[in-house]
Design an enzyme around this catalytic site. Structure first.
Site, mmCIF file in Angstrom:
data_model
loop_
_atom_site.group_PDB
_atom_site.id
_atom_site.type_symbol
_atom_site.label_atom_id
_atom_site.label_comp_id
_atom_site.label_asym_id
_atom_site.label_seq_id
_atom_site.Cartn_x
_atom_site.Cartn_y
_atom_site.Cartn_z
ATOM 1 N N LYS A 1 0.834 -1.217 0.000
ATOM 2 C CA LYS A 1 0.000 0.000 0.000
ATOM 3 C C LYS A 1 0.864 1.260 0.000
ATOM 4 C CE LYS A 1 -1.485 -1.402 3.909
ATOM 5 N NZ LYS A 1 -2.144 -1.572 5.219
ATOM 6 N N THR B 1 -6.370 9.814 8.973
ATOM 7 C CA THR B 1 -6.128 8.488 8.380
ATOM 8 C C THR B 1 -5.907 7.425 9.454
ATOM 9 O OG1 THR B 1 -3.774 9.026 8.233
ATOM 10 C CG2 THR B 1 -5.096 9.407 6.246
ATOM 11 N N GLY C 1 -6.352 4.329 11.309
ATOM 12 C CA GLY C 1 -7.064 3.075 11.068
ATOM 13 C C GLY C 1 -7.367 2.761 9.607
ATOM 14 N N THR C 2 -6.737 3.475 8.677
ATOM 15 C CA THR C 2 -7.025 3.184 7.255
ATOM 16 C C THR C 2 -6.636 1.754 6.883
ATOM 17 O OG1 THR C 2 -4.912 4.209 6.709
ATOM 18 C CG2 THR C 2 -6.876 5.503 6.252
ATOM 19 N N GLY C 3 -5.472 1.324 7.401
ATOM 20 C CA GLY C 3 -4.984 -0.025 7.063
ATOM 21 C C GLY C 3 -5.934 -1.101 7.582
ATOM 22 N N CYS C 4 -6.438 -0.913 8.810
ATOM 23 C CA CYS C 4 -7.377 -1.886 9.402
ATOM 24 C C CYS C 4 -8.662 -1.932 8.565
ATOM 25 C CB CYS C 4 -7.743 -1.497 10.832
ATOM 26 S SG CYS C 4 -6.326 -1.238 11.911
HETATM 27 N N1 LIG Z 1 -4.501 10.616 1.938
HETATM 28 C C1 LIG Z 1 -4.955 9.542 1.290
HETATM 29 N N2 LIG Z 1 -5.820 9.670 0.255
HETATM 30 C C2 LIG Z 1 -6.299 8.591 -0.399
HETATM 31 N N3 LIG Z 1 -5.953 7.325 -0.089
HETATM 32 C C3 LIG Z 1 -5.087 7.122 0.926
HETATM 33 C C4 LIG Z 1 -4.540 8.218 1.672
HETATM 34 N N4 LIG Z 1 -3.714 7.699 2.641
HETATM 35 C C5 LIG Z 1 -3.757 6.359 2.500
HETATM 36 N N5 LIG Z 1 -4.551 5.996 1.461
HETATM 37 C C6 LIG Z 1 -4.884 4.648 1.034
HETATM 38 O O1 LIG Z 1 -5.440 3.999 2.172
HETATM 39 C C7 LIG Z 1 -5.097 2.614 2.169
HETATM 40 C C8 LIG Z 1 -4.346 2.303 3.458
HETATM 41 O O2 LIG Z 1 -2.990 2.570 3.222
HETATM 42 P P1 LIG Z 1 -1.875 2.983 4.245
HETATM 43 O O3 LIG Z 1 -0.579 2.820 3.517
HETATM 44 O O4 LIG Z 1 -2.173 4.328 4.800
HETATM 45 O O5 LIG Z 1 -2.099 1.889 5.353
HETATM 46 P P2 LIG Z 1 -1.530 1.791 6.803
HETATM 47 O O6 LIG Z 1 -0.303 2.645 6.941
HETATM 48 O O7 LIG Z 1 -1.408 0.345 7.091
HETATM 49 O O8 LIG Z 1 -2.677 2.407 7.682
HETATM 50 P P3 LIG Z 1 -2.672 2.735 9.248
HETATM 51 O O9 LIG Z 1 -2.660 4.230 9.276
HETATM 52 O O10 LIG Z 1 -3.939 2.151 9.725
HETATM 53 O O11 LIG Z 1 -1.451 2.099 9.861
HETATM 54 C C9 LIG Z 1 -4.291 2.409 0.871
HETATM 55 O O12 LIG Z 1 -5.172 2.043 -0.172
HETATM 56 C C10 LIG Z 1 -3.700 3.775 0.607
HETATM 57 O O13 LIG Z 1 -3.367 3.931 -0.759
HETATM 58 C C1 LIG Z 2 -5.144 -2.302 17.799
HETATM 59 C C2 LIG Z 2 -4.574 -1.611 16.628
HETATM 60 N N1 LIG Z 2 -4.316 -2.320 15.514
HETATM 61 C C3 LIG Z 2 -3.787 -1.714 14.432
HETATM 62 C C4 LIG Z 2 -3.511 -0.354 14.447
HETATM 63 C C5 LIG Z 2 -2.896 0.294 13.235
HETATM 64 O O1 LIG Z 2 -3.564 1.373 12.775
HETATM 65 C C6 LIG Z 2 -3.810 0.363 15.638
HETATM 66 N N2 LIG Z 2 -3.585 1.697 15.742
HETATM 67 N N3 LIG Z 2 -4.340 -0.299 16.701
#
Ligand SMILES: Nc1ncnc2c1ncn2[C@@H]1O[C@H](COP(=O)(O)OP(=O)(O)OP(=O)(O)O)[C@@H](O)[C@H]1O
Ligand SMILES: Cc1ncc(CO)c(N)n1
Length: 268
Positions: free
Chosen positions: A176, A207, A209-212
């Site tokens: 990602k 953003t 929790g976007t990954g979750c």
């Molecule tokens: N500002 C943004 N605008 C549009 N899409 C985004 C943006 N930031 C992240 N994304 C998208 O959101 C999804 C999650 O990606 P990201 O790389 O942020 O995950 P992450 O770092 O695991 O998240 P977390 O913040 O939960 O740890 C991906 O599809 C990424 O391309």
């Molecule tokens: C519990 C938990 N899992 C994953 C993430 C990553 O965003 C977080 N902040 N907290």
């Protein structure tokens, strides 16, 4: 009669409601998959960072898993935060018996940069959990850790996705690009071809929790029987909307909007 699709998440909590188990269950619900959860760690966190972590005792995590698995259907499942090697070992022994797609979000640090898993657990995750996955969804720092290589360009991202599948036996890898500049671009390598998922970058700090949310959406779509490529495509659309309509709540990085499929929320 047709059965409701059921999704399970094995992860940590977020009392502020934007990440972890909370994000997963909200996403399952929004995408019409019946949501179930096994809690690995109780995390005191909010939009500004992580304040404290309490690990659920191993036998209690095991018992929660048994309670779900012995009684309920699991059509797809995901793992998020699994803080240490002992927890991972036990989770492996249980999930390897499940006959359902497995999405691993290789959670290592929170959006705030706070560490969520122990150093020695990272290596175990790479060696023992990756080969069980249908899909692993690393962000750039996680993909850098998994491959041991710096990722600065989209070409580096593509190579990382291939490396993770070819060298560690993941079923597929979705690298990602949230942490790069420019388009929000992700690459999926499924062992034979590379797929690109791209969206316009949204200018927001919300953003958390976007990954979750993204990996939970993929899990929900897989629980409904969609092919992987289609599940990721629909989940990308969902997470983009969730960021577009995210909430400026808290004083840090605010949460995404898990009912974003309905468009901008009406607050009347
Ligand atoms: N500002 C943004 N605008 C549009 N899409 C985004 C943006 N930031 C992240 N994304 C998208 O959101 C999804 C999650 O990606 P990201 O790389 O942020 O995950 P992450 O770092 O695991 O998240 P977390 O913040 O939960 O740890 C991906 O599809 C990424 O391309
Ligand atoms: C519990 C938990 N899992 C994953 C993430 C990553 O965003 C977080 N902040 N907290």
């Amino acid at each position: 009669m047709k059965q409701i699709p059921c999704s399970l998440t094995i992860a940590g909590t977020d009392p502020s409601g934007g990440a972890g188990i909370h994000a997963d269950l909200k996403t399952f619900q929004e995408l019409k998959s019946y949501g179930m959860s096994v809690i690995t760690s109780v995390v005191a966190q909010n939009t500004t960072g992580v304040q404290d972590i309490h690990h659920v005792p191993l036998n209690m995590i095991e018992q929660q898993l048994d309670s779900v698995i012995t009684d309920m259907p699991v059509h797809a499942f995901k793992t998020g935060m699994i803080a240490n090697k002992d927890m991972m070992k036990m989770v492996v022994s249980k999930i390897s018996k499940l006959n359902a797609p497995y999405v691993m979000d290789p959670v290592m640090v929170a959006t705030s940069g706070d560490p969520l898993i122990e150093e020695e657990a990272r290596d175990f995750l790479r060696r023992e959990l990756l080969p069980l996955t249908t899909l692993v969804t690393p962000n750039i720092p996680e993909a850098e850790y998994l491959t041991g290589k710096n990722i600065e360009t989209v070409d580096d991202m593509k190579q990382a996705a291939e490396h993770i599948v070819e060298n560690f036996g993941a079923g597929a890898a979705l690298v990602k690009g949230g942490h790069l500049k420019g388009e929000a671009i992700d690459f999926l390598y499924d062992g034979s071809s590379l797929h690109t998922f791209s969206a316009k970058r949204i200018n927001t700090k919300n953003t958390h929790g976007t990954g979750c949310t993204y990996s939970a959406a993929i899990t929900a779509y897989l629980s409904q029987g969609l092919p992987l490529n289609e599940a990721v495509k629909k989940a990308k659309h969902f997470v983009t909307k969730a960021i577009q309509y995210s909430f400026s709540l808290g004083s840090g990085s605010g949460p995404t909007n898990h009912w974003a499929t309905r468009g901008a929320p009406s607050l009347d």
